[in-house]
Design a protein around this motif. Structure first.
Motif, PDB file in Angstrom:
ATOM      1  N   SER A  70       0.887  -1.185   0.017  1.00 42.11           N
ATOM      2  CA  SER A  70       0.031   0.124   0.042  1.00 42.11           C
ATOM      3  C   SER A  70       0.911   1.101  -0.177  1.00 42.11           C
ATOM      4  CB  SER A  70      -1.071  -0.077   1.083  1.00 42.11           C
ATOM      5  OG  SER A  70      -1.835  -1.015   1.354  1.00 42.11           O
ATOM      6  N   GLY A  71       1.947   1.227   0.782  1.00 43.26           N
ATOM      7  CA  GLY A  71       2.856   2.339   0.867  1.00 43.26           C
ATOM      8  C   GLY A  71       3.408   2.753  -0.468  1.00 43.26           C
ATOM      9  N   VAL A  72       3.901   1.458  -1.172  1.00 39.95           N
ATOM     10  CA  VAL A  72       4.559   1.594  -2.449  1.00 39.95           C
ATOM     11  C   VAL A  72       3.454   2.366  -3.404  1.00 39.95           C
ATOM     12  CG1 VAL A  72       5.386   0.362  -4.403  1.00 39.95           C
ATOM     13  CG2 VAL A  72       6.266  -0.195  -2.041  1.00 39.95           C
ATOM     14  N   LEU A 108       5.599   3.381   5.095  1.00 37.25           N
ATOM     15  CA  LEU A 108       6.562   4.645   4.872  1.00 37.25           C
ATOM     16  C   LEU A 108       7.954   3.968   4.921  1.00 37.25           C
ATOM     17  CD1 LEU A 108       7.181   7.604   4.558  1.00 37.25           C
ATOM     18  CD2 LEU A 108       7.629   7.425   7.323  1.00 37.25           C
ATOM     19  N   VAL A 109       8.363   2.808   5.466  1.00 35.63           N
ATOM     20  CA  VAL A 109       9.944   2.766   5.697  1.00 35.63           C
ATOM     21  C   VAL A 109      10.313   1.860   4.415  1.00 35.63           C
ATOM     22  CG1 VAL A 109      11.598   1.487   7.203  1.00 35.63           C
ATOM     23  CG2 VAL A 109       9.832   3.219   8.306  1.00 35.63           C
ATOM     24  N   ILE A 110       9.455   0.816   4.309  1.00 27.16           N
ATOM     25  CA  ILE A 110       9.726  -0.163   3.409  1.00 27.16           C
ATOM     26  C   ILE A 110       9.929   0.222   2.085  1.00 27.16           C
ATOM     27  CG2 ILE A 110       9.050  -2.495   2.468  1.00 27.16           C
ATOM     28  CD1 ILE A 110       9.930  -2.557   5.292  1.00 27.16           C
ATOM     29  N   PRO A 111       9.285   0.855   1.595  1.00 27.65           N
ATOM     30  CA  PRO A 111       9.214   1.523   0.153  1.00 27.65           C
ATOM     31  C   PRO A 111      10.690   2.159  -0.015  1.00 27.65           C
ATOM     32  CG  PRO A 111       7.191   1.759   0.715  1.00 27.65           C
ATOM     33  CD  PRO A 111       7.773   1.437   1.927  1.00 27.65           C
ATOM     34  N   HIS A 112      11.094   3.160   0.838  1.00 30.36           N
ATOM     35  CA  HIS A 112      12.273   3.680   0.815  1.00 30.36           C
ATOM     36  C   HIS A 112      13.538   2.755   0.717  1.00 30.36           C
ATOM     37  CE1 HIS A 112      10.789   7.939   0.730  1.00 30.36           C
ATOM     38  NE2 HIS A 112       9.815   7.450   1.398  1.00 30.36           N
ATOM     39  N   ILE A 113      13.570   1.688   1.676  1.00 31.62           N
ATOM     40  CA  ILE A 113      14.656   0.923   1.865  1.00 31.62           C
ATOM     41  C   ILE A 113      14.783   0.098   0.503  1.00 31.62           C
ATOM     42  CG2 ILE A 113      15.588  -0.950   3.012  1.00 31.62           C
ATOM     43  CD1 ILE A 113      14.168   0.022   5.626  1.00 31.62           C
ATOM     44  N   THR A 114      13.569  -0.632   0.073  1.00 26.64           N
ATOM     45  CA  THR A 114      13.613  -0.946  -1.163  1.00 26.64           C
ATOM     46  C   THR A 114      14.152  -0.369  -2.326  1.00 26.64           C
ATOM     47  OG1 THR A 114      11.546  -2.253  -0.353  1.00 26.64           O
ATOM     48  CG2 THR A 114      12.036  -2.437  -2.645  1.00 26.64           C
ATOM     49  N   LYS A 115      13.622   0.814  -2.624  1.00 28.05           N
ATOM     50  CA  LYS A 115      14.052   1.667  -3.766  1.00 28.05           C
ATOM     51  C   LYS A 115      15.904   1.878  -3.550  1.00 28.05           C
ATOM     52  CE  LYS A 115       9.815   4.169  -4.255  1.00 28.05           C
ATOM     53  NZ  LYS A 115       9.112   5.276  -4.096  1.00 28.05           N
ATOM     54  N   ARG A 122       8.524  -3.171 -10.832  1.00 28.17           N
ATOM     55  CA  ARG A 122       8.178  -4.574 -11.170  1.00 28.17           C
ATOM     56  C   ARG A 122       8.893  -5.365 -10.245  1.00 28.17           C
ATOM     57  NH1 ARG A 122       9.853  -4.927 -17.102  1.00 28.17           N
ATOM     58  NH2 ARG A 122      11.377  -3.076 -16.521  1.00 28.17           N
ATOM     59  N   TRP A 123       9.827  -4.719  -9.408  1.00 26.04           N
ATOM     60  CA  TRP A 123      10.821  -5.293  -8.480  1.00 26.04           C
ATOM     61  C   TRP A 123      10.239  -4.913  -7.049  1.00 26.04           C
ATOM     62  CZ3 TRP A 123      13.030  -9.908  -8.484  1.00 26.04           C
ATOM     63  CH2 TRP A 123      13.506 -10.503  -9.689  1.00 26.04           C
ATOM     64  N   ILE A 124      10.101  -3.661  -7.052  1.00 26.92           N
ATOM     65  CA  ILE A 124       9.804  -2.783  -5.822  1.00 26.92           C
ATOM     66  C   ILE A 124       8.673  -3.570  -5.087  1.00 26.92           C
ATOM     67  CG2 ILE A 124       8.994  -0.678  -4.794  1.00 26.92           C
ATOM     68  CD1 ILE A 124      10.770   0.845  -6.797  1.00 26.92           C
ATOM     69  N   ARG A 154      13.859  16.765   5.154  1.00 28.19           N
ATOM     70  CA  ARG A 154      14.374  16.963   3.845  1.00 28.19           C
ATOM     71  C   ARG A 154      13.318  17.598   2.834  1.00 28.19           C
ATOM     72  NH1 ARG A 154      18.706  13.295   2.236  1.00 28.19           N
ATOM     73  NH2 ARG A 154      17.760  13.091   0.457  1.00 28.19           N
ATOM     74  N   ASP A 155      12.235  17.898   3.431  1.00 28.10           N
ATOM     75  CA  ASP A 155      11.039  18.528   2.781  1.00 28.10           C
ATOM     76  C   ASP A 155      10.443  17.576   1.705  1.00 28.10           C
ATOM     77  OD1 ASP A 155      11.399  21.195   3.560  1.00 28.10           O
ATOM     78  OD2 ASP A 155      12.772  21.584   2.114  1.00 28.10           O
ATOM     79  N   GLY A 156      10.316  16.159   2.332  1.00 25.73           N
ATOM     80  CA  GLY A 156       9.680  14.915   1.615  1.00 25.73           C
ATOM     81  C   GLY A 156      10.577  14.746   0.249  1.00 25.73           C
ATOM     82  N   ARG A 157      11.757  14.949   0.195  1.00 23.32           N
ATOM     83  CA  ARG A 157      12.362  14.535  -0.932  1.00 23.32           C
ATOM     84  C   ARG A 157      12.693  13.221  -1.221  1.00 23.32           C
ATOM     85  NH1 ARG A 157      14.995  19.334   0.347  1.00 23.32           N
ATOM     86  NH2 ARG A 157      16.737  18.388   0.853  1.00 23.32           N
ATOM     87  N   GLY A 158      12.794  12.342  -0.297  1.00 27.04           N
ATOM     88  CA  GLY A 158      13.181  10.974  -0.151  1.00 27.04           C
ATOM     89  C   GLY A 158      14.591  10.809  -0.310  1.00 27.04           C
ATOM     90  N   TRP A 159      15.106   9.744  -0.752  1.00 29.32           N
ATOM     91  CA  TRP A 159      16.467   9.397  -0.339  1.00 29.32           C
ATOM     92  C   TRP A 159      17.105   9.544  -2.023  1.00 29.32           C
ATOM     93  CZ3 TRP A 159      17.893   9.304   4.409  1.00 29.32           C
ATOM     94  CH2 TRP A 159      16.866   9.000   5.327  1.00 29.32           C
ATOM     95  N   LYS A 160      18.265   9.863  -2.105  1.00 30.08           N
ATOM     96  CA  LYS A 160      18.910   9.820  -3.473  1.00 30.08           C
ATOM     97  C   LYS A 160      19.559   8.708  -3.344  1.00 30.08           C
ATOM     98  CE  LYS A 160      18.011  14.233  -4.144  1.00 30.08           C
ATOM     99  NZ  LYS A 160      17.132  14.715  -5.186  1.00 30.08           N
TER     100      LYS A 160
END
Length: 353
Positions: free
Chosen positions: A96-98, A282-289, A297-299, A347-353
């Motif tokens: 759902s988060g993804v 919230l946490v899992i999608p960022h770690i996966t990416k 298709r993998w995320i 980080r103003d919601g910019r996510g991880w680089k």
């Protein structure tokens, strides 16, 4: 006619090149590692408890179930449903988060932050207060309706703001809606004398999950995961922006509608089983990416595996911290998720680089 055919072929060729660019060679390795870690953790969870049950007993109960064996009954009535429920709920919340982050391109989007989980929990509270004899299937329906109510309220707040739907505004709107719905739920619980039941749903946990709940969740898992994987290709293209996705023939409105319905289905089911467990989405999608890149298709499948592993692990920890009592699983996931959210917000919601 020939011109249209050539344009369509060009679009398909462009989509293939774009999707190939997103492919990650390390994705399969991480996915297999995640599957092995999940299976090992599930076995550990099944064997852990007041009754000392080893791997041999677990294997025998699966291959040769004996209804007169106490250990076999404990496994089938308590431990198997519990560990399967934890894995499914973790997978549901992560997927759902993804999808929410993919549809909105908002790194702060997740079921717990965007009011989806709180909305589902609110309607479960209404069901407990007004219809105490509601079945597990009925609770799921109430939960779906509440999930839709929560996300609708949050997006309504975002739409009336002057500068539109920025990531931080959506997060603040989600926090406000969550507090409102939880407050109303508490009032209902006190008035109708169902405080104990409601407190369980807001604490979050998979203790005492019934086999019937797990059977319904397995059906939802099949439907939700199949549609999620089917949507993954479109989400990858949408990550390039709506205009590019439209130019490649994607029906943005239909994709968003299907995505929202999947989120409501998965989150509603998760809340009806385990209560409001936050921050996994919230946490899992960022770690996966970070590990495998931006190919949805993998995320999506990897997030499902990692989300399942995280919640099964948290459930084991909940039984270890303060025995013989259990710590709410939602509190443990919040210990990970809150600092993670604060870093993203900084980080103003910019996510991880």
């Amino acid at each position: 006619m020939e011109q249209l055919r050539k344009q369509q072929l060009n679009k398909e060729e462009t989509k293939k090149r774009i999707l190939k660019r997103f492919e990650s060679r390390s994705a399969l390795f991480y996915f297999l590692l995640g599957v092995v870690a999940l299976i090992a953790t599930m076995i550990l969870s099944i064997s852990f408890g007041a009754a000392d049950i080893n791997w041999t007993t677990i294997r025998e109960s699966i291959l040769h179930f004996d209804e007169y064996d106490t250990n076999h009954l404990i496994l089938y009535d308590l431990r198997f449903p519990r560990v399967i429920a934890a894995a499914l709920v973790g997978a549901f919340l992560a997927i759902s988060g993804v999808i929410m982050q993919g549809l909105t391109r908002n790194p702060l989007a997740s079921p717990s932050i965007m009011g989806v989980s709180s909305g589902a929990g609110f309607m479960v509270a209404v069901a407990f207060a007004l219809f105490p004899e509601t079945s597990q299937g009925g609770l799921m329906i109430w939960s779906f309706l509440g999930a839709g109510l929560g996300v609708g309220l949050v997006f309504s707040i975002g739409l009336i703001s002057k500068r539109g739907l920025t990531p931080v505004k959506l997060a603040l709107g989600g926090a406000a809606v969550s507090i409102l719905l939880q407050s109303v739920s508490t009032m209902l619980a006190m008035y109708f004398n169902v405080t104990r039941d409601i407190s369980f749903w807001y604490a979050g946990g998979v203790a005492g999950v019934s086999p019937a709940s797990v059977q319904l969740a397995v059906i939802v898992a099949f439907v939700g995961i199949v549609f999620s994987v089917g949507l993954s290709r479109s989400l990858t293209l949408m990550s390039l922006g709506d205009e590019v996705a439209k130019g490649l023939g994607q029906k943005i409105g239909l994709i968003r509608l299907i995505g929202v319905l999947i989120v409501l289905l998965l989150t509603g089911t998760a809340v009806s089983i385990s209560g409001t467990i936050g921050f996994i989405g919230l946490v899992i999608p960022h770690i996966t990416k970070k590990l495998i890149g931006m190919d949805y298709r993998w995320i999506i499948p990897f997030s499902a595996i990692f989300g399942a592993w995280l919640l099964v692990t948290a459930d084991i920890a909940a039984r270890i911290i303060n025995p013989p009592y259990e710590t709410p699983v939602g509190a443990l996931t919040a210990l990970i998720g809150v600092p993670f959210f604060l870093v993203l917000a900084r980080r103003d919601g910019r996510g991880w680089k």
